[in-house]
Design an enzyme around this catalytic site. Structure first.
Site, PDB file in Angstrom:
ATOM      1  N   ASP A 187       0.813  -1.208   0.000  1.00 38.24           N
ATOM      2  CA  ASP A 187       0.000   0.000   0.000  1.00 38.24           C
ATOM      3  C   ASP A 187       0.858   1.275   0.000  1.00 38.24           C
ATOM      4  O   ASP A 187       1.870   1.352   0.696  1.00 38.24           O
ATOM      5  CB  ASP A 187      -0.897  -0.007   1.245  1.00 38.24           C
ATOM      6  CG  ASP A 187      -2.125   0.858   1.028  1.00 38.24           C
ATOM      7  OD1 ASP A 187      -2.415   1.194  -0.138  1.00 38.24           O
ATOM      8  OD2 ASP A 187      -2.774   1.206   2.015  1.00 38.24           O
ATOM      9  N   HIS A 247       3.258   2.773  -8.964  1.00 36.07           N
ATOM     10  CA  HIS A 247       3.121   1.314  -9.091  1.00 36.07           C
ATOM     11  C   HIS A 247       4.401   0.716  -9.677  1.00 36.07           C
ATOM     12  O   HIS A 247       4.824  -0.363  -9.273  1.00 36.07           O
ATOM     13  CB  HIS A 247       1.917   0.962  -9.968  1.00 36.07           C
ATOM     14  CG  HIS A 247       0.601   1.325  -9.326  1.00 36.07           C
ATOM     15  ND1 HIS A 247       0.281   0.977  -8.038  1.00 36.07           N
ATOM     16  CD2 HIS A 247      -0.472   2.028  -9.797  1.00 36.07           C
ATOM     17  CE1 HIS A 247      -0.931   1.426  -7.739  1.00 36.07           C
ATOM     18  NE2 HIS A 247      -1.402   2.076  -8.785  1.00 36.07           N
ATOM     19  N   LEU A 263      12.280 -20.326  -1.991  1.00 34.88           N
ATOM     20  CA  LEU A 263      11.257 -19.424  -1.435  1.00 34.88           C
ATOM     21  C   LEU A 263       9.930 -19.706  -2.137  1.00 34.88           C
ATOM     22  O   LEU A 263       9.889 -19.815  -3.367  1.00 34.88           O
ATOM     23  CB  LEU A 263      11.667 -17.955  -1.678  1.00 34.88           C
ATOM     24  CG  LEU A 263      10.628 -16.886  -1.311  1.00 34.88           C
ATOM     25  CD1 LEU A 263      10.440 -16.805   0.203  1.00 34.88           C
ATOM     26  CD2 LEU A 263      11.045 -15.513  -1.859  1.00 34.88           C
TER      27      LEU A 263
HETATM   28  C1  FPP Z   1      -1.528  -0.318  -3.702  1.00 36.05           C
HETATM   29  O1  FPP Z   1      -1.143   1.035  -3.719  1.00 36.05           O
HETATM   30  C2  FPP Z   1      -0.992  -1.078  -4.878  1.00 36.05           C
HETATM   31  C3  FPP Z   1      -1.763  -1.620  -5.859  1.00 36.05           C
HETATM   32  C4  FPP Z   1      -3.237  -1.541  -5.861  1.00 36.05           C
HETATM   33  C5  FPP Z   1      -1.178  -2.373  -7.003  1.00 36.05           C
HETATM   34  C6  FPP Z   1       0.224  -2.907  -6.833  1.00 36.05           C
HETATM   35  C7  FPP Z   1       0.597  -3.852  -7.938  1.00 36.05           C
HETATM   36  C8  FPP Z   1       1.710  -3.791  -8.679  1.00 36.05           C
HETATM   37  C9  FPP Z   1       2.732  -2.761  -8.445  1.00 36.05           C
HETATM   38  C10 FPP Z   1       2.042  -4.778  -9.762  1.00 36.05           C
HETATM   39  C11 FPP Z   1       0.937  -5.146 -10.674  1.00 36.05           C
HETATM   40  C12 FPP Z   1       0.383  -6.433 -10.240  1.00 36.05           C
HETATM   41  C13 FPP Z   1      -0.886  -6.892 -10.461  1.00 36.05           C
HETATM   42  C14 FPP Z   1      -1.254  -8.235  -9.939  1.00 36.05           C
HETATM   43  C15 FPP Z   1      -1.909  -6.119 -11.200  1.00 36.05           C
HETATM   44  P1  FPP Z   1      -2.265   2.172  -3.790  1.00 36.05           P
HETATM   45  O2  FPP Z   1      -2.491   2.526  -5.216  1.00 36.05           O
HETATM   46  O3  FPP Z   1      -3.495   1.716  -3.060  1.00 36.05           O
HETATM   47  O4  FPP Z   1      -1.589   3.357  -3.038  1.00 36.05           O
HETATM   48  P2  FPP Z   1      -2.320   4.565  -2.294  1.00 36.05           P
HETATM   49  O5  FPP Z   1      -2.961   3.971  -1.064  1.00 36.05           O
HETATM   50  O6  FPP Z   1      -1.216   5.477  -1.971  1.00 36.05           O
HETATM   51  O7  FPP Z   1      -3.322   5.144  -3.252  1.00 36.05           O
END
Ligand code: FPP
Length: 236
Positions: A2, A19, A113
């Site tokens: 997150d 991301h 792992l």
């Molecule tokens: C949470 O941060 C992260 C995500 C919802 C996606 C993370 C996934 C990847 C980086 C790789 C892609 C993988 C797949 C399986 C699609 P947030 O956007 O909720 O952050 P915020 O809380 O700051 O808005």
């Protein structure tokens, strides 16, 4: 995982940049686990609810996921990592589903792992699919309702062959589980940090481990029962 979006927004960049940075943090976590002899790592990459994000963000995440599947799997295999995915796969494109299956197939005999990527995953979905599979057995006459117990339910969940997680780490400052491994986290130690996912590094991961090492896990027993069980283990 997150905090990717906020990490980018703080830099006045599009959320997808966060991301991308977040995808790099995954490698830091994998390196850390291998170096410390941690046997299983489960990453909550994309929740059942994340499909509801704006279309362009979901589209960009799918591209990132496909790129990661195309680029990283060979190296993970070389390092002895077993990769698998849990979640509602039917919601991904055919190309992504093929790549997921190929990664699982290629790495299935690795043991350094166990890396699980929870994608299109929700703890409630997991419990519901376990219930559906048990109900099907009951309807077919293979199972009696009073045979259903905690062990049987656990055996139909996505991570049935792995022990429950010892430690849960959440970045980004929120102190909730947000529909992750609801059943399996019953006695897991929870650890939260304000740091955003792209800021997570080996020092912070070590802090979480040290904190975990100082906790007393009682699993509903008393402290003295746990101490007695531990000293028996040492004697044996
Ligand atoms: C949470 O941060 C992260 C995500 C919802 C996606 C993370 C996934 C990847 C980086 C790789 C892609 C993988 C797949 C399986 C699609 P947030 O956007 O909720 O952050 P915020 O809380 O700051 O808005």
């Amino acid at each position: 995982m997150d905090g990717n979006g906020r990490w980018a927004e703080r830099r006045r960049r599009p959320r997808i940049i966060g991301h991308r940075a977040g995808a790099r943090t995954v490698n830091i976590c994998i390196d850390f686990c291998i170096a410390r002899g941690i046997e299983a790592l489960t990453l909550f990459a994309f929740s059942s609810e994340n499909w509801g994000r704006p279309e362009d963000e979901v589209g960009a995440l799918m591209k990132l996921f496909l790129n990661a599947l195309e680029r990283e799997v060979e190296e993970l295999h070389r390092r002895g990592v077993r990769v698998r995915f849990i979640g509602e796969r039917e919601r991904f494109s055919e190309k992504i589903r093929e790549r997921m299956a190929a990664a699982e197939q290629q790495t299935r005999n690795n043991h350094t792992l166990h890396l699980t990527v929870a994608a299109s995953y929700g703890g409630r979905w997991d419990i519901a699919q376990a219930a559906r599979s048990l109900a099907a057995d009951v309807a077919a006459g293979r199972l009696a309702p009073d045979e259903i117990d905690e062990v049987l339910i656990a055996s139909r969940l996505s991570l049935a062959d792995l022990p429950a997680p010892d430690l849960f780490i959440r970045t980004g400052g929120d102190t909730r589980i947000s529909n992750f491994l609801l059943w399996q986290l019953a006695y897991t130690e929870l650890w939260f940090t304000e740091l955003l996912w792209p800021e997570l590094d080996a020092t912070t991961l070590q802090r979480a481990l040290d904190d975990y090492g100082n906790r007393e896990r009682r699993f509903g027993l008393t402290g003295s029962q746990v101490a007695a069980a531990l000293s028996n283990e040492t004697v044996e």
